[in-house]
Design an enzyme around this catalytic site. Sequence first.
Site, PDB file in Angstrom:
ATOM      1  N   ASP A 172       0.846  -1.189   0.000  1.00  0.00           N
ATOM      2  CA  ASP A 172       0.000   0.000   0.000  1.00  0.00           C
ATOM      3  C   ASP A 172       0.886   1.245   0.000  1.00  0.00           C
ATOM      4  OD1 ASP A 172      -2.424   1.606   0.544  1.00  0.00           O
ATOM      5  OD2 ASP A 172      -1.488   1.869   2.515  1.00  0.00           O
ATOM      6  N   ARG A 173       0.384   2.341  -0.537  1.00  0.00           N
ATOM      7  CA  ARG A 173       1.196   3.564  -0.617  1.00  0.00           C
ATOM      8  C   ARG A 173       1.036   4.439   0.623  1.00  0.00           C
ATOM      9  NH1 ARG A 173      -0.054   8.235  -4.921  1.00  0.00           N
ATOM     10  NH2 ARG A 173      -1.080   9.112  -3.097  1.00  0.00           N
ATOM     11  N   ASP A 174      -0.090   5.147   0.735  1.00  0.00           N
ATOM     12  CA  ASP A 174      -0.268   6.141   1.798  1.00  0.00           C
ATOM     13  C   ASP A 174      -0.414   5.470   3.155  1.00  0.00           C
ATOM     14  OD1 ASP A 174      -0.269   8.083  -0.237  1.00  0.00           O
ATOM     15  OD2 ASP A 174      -2.430   7.865  -0.522  1.00  0.00           O
ATOM     16  N   TYR A 183      -5.993  12.946   1.628  1.00  0.00           N
ATOM     17  CA  TYR A 183      -5.795  12.959   0.179  1.00  0.00           C
ATOM     18  C   TYR A 183      -4.541  13.761  -0.173  1.00  0.00           C
ATOM     19  CZ  TYR A 183     -10.412  10.964  -0.484  1.00  0.00           C
ATOM     20  OH  TYR A 183     -11.496  10.124  -0.467  1.00  0.00           O
ATOM     21  N   GLU A 233       0.812   9.318   5.869  1.00  0.00           N
ATOM     22  CA  GLU A 233      -0.627   9.435   5.667  1.00  0.00           C
ATOM     23  C   GLU A 233      -1.034  10.871   5.964  1.00  0.00           C
ATOM     24  OE1 GLU A 233      -3.974   9.260   4.508  1.00  0.00           O
ATOM     25  OE2 GLU A 233      -3.256   7.196   4.595  1.00  0.00           O
ATOM     26  N   CYS A 269     -10.512  -3.353  -9.549  1.00  0.00           N
ATOM     27  CA  CYS A 269      -9.185  -2.951  -9.064  1.00  0.00           C
ATOM     28  C   CYS A 269      -9.231  -2.223  -7.724  1.00  0.00           C
ATOM     29  CB  CYS A 269      -8.451  -2.111 -10.113  1.00  0.00           C
ATOM     30  SG  CYS A 269      -9.287  -0.623 -10.682  1.00  0.00           S
ATOM     31  N   ARG A 270     -10.395  -1.760  -7.295  1.00  0.00           N
ATOM     32  CA  ARG A 270     -10.465  -1.041  -6.015  1.00  0.00           C
ATOM     33  C   ARG A 270     -10.321  -2.026  -4.864  1.00  0.00           C
ATOM     34  NH1 ARG A 270     -11.968   3.671  -3.604  1.00  0.00           N
ATOM     35  NH2 ARG A 270     -13.259   3.528  -1.737  1.00  0.00           N
ATOM     36  N   LYS A 271      -9.273  -1.828  -4.053  1.00  0.00           N
ATOM     37  CA  LYS A 271      -9.099  -2.696  -2.894  1.00  0.00           C
ATOM     38  C   LYS A 271     -10.335  -2.606  -2.004  1.00  0.00           C
ATOM     39  CE  LYS A 271      -5.198  -0.677  -1.576  1.00  0.00           C
ATOM     40  NZ  LYS A 271      -3.984  -0.386  -0.785  1.00  0.00           N
ATOM     41  N   CYS A 290     -15.506  -1.435 -10.072  1.00  0.00           N
ATOM     42  CA  CYS A 290     -14.394  -2.015 -10.825  1.00  0.00           C
ATOM     43  C   CYS A 290     -13.836  -3.217 -10.061  1.00  0.00           C
ATOM     44  CB  CYS A 290     -13.299  -0.968 -11.029  1.00  0.00           C
ATOM     45  SG  CYS A 290     -12.582  -0.408  -9.457  1.00  0.00           S
TER      46      CYS A 290
END
Length: 190
Positions: free
Chosen positions: A9-11, A20, A17, A107-109, A105
């Site tokens: 995960d990125r943020d 946005y 964190e 692709c959304r976790k 979709c």
Amino acid sequence: MAEIAAFIDRDGTISEEVGYVNHISRFQVYSWTAEAIRGFNRRGLRSIVVTNQAGVARGYFSEDLVLQIHSRLRREMEQTGAYFDAVYYCPHHPTAGEPPYRQVCNCRKPKPGMLWRAVEEFGVDVGKSFVIGDRYSDIELAHNAGARSVFVLSGYGRGAYEHQRNQWKVQPEWVAENLLEASRMVLEAV
């Protein structure tokens, strides 16, 4: 031979964190990230970023900003001798924004679409791979795809783990202070 990946995960996991990330100046990589990624690189694990970026669908920032941030992330890692094999993101949201970003979709976790992309592109064996993140959706992603999970206490992790884990339907295999500790756990397990 199938590849093993660390899906990260990125943020809150790779970077601070801040809610946005609506400006590139708000994107700050944690000091331990490069060492963790170099460990994966040395051992031959694929290092793949998987991140939901619904701020695009919500109109908070453009998809171009996401690409700029990921380009900066790759440059910062390369300057330290680390690299990501891929950076995947989901700009969608099921109920916010306008098409094409407002959509249900895969692709959304916690849906596993980004992991299936790595299977196609790199021949990753998801069952031998790991998902590392600071949100319950990362743990659900691992569970949904049949991967192992490491929950990190950085980002939103500590508060979520302390106050919400008794409501989680699945629990992580490991809990780590941050990505560096998580990387050591993963490398011991492979």
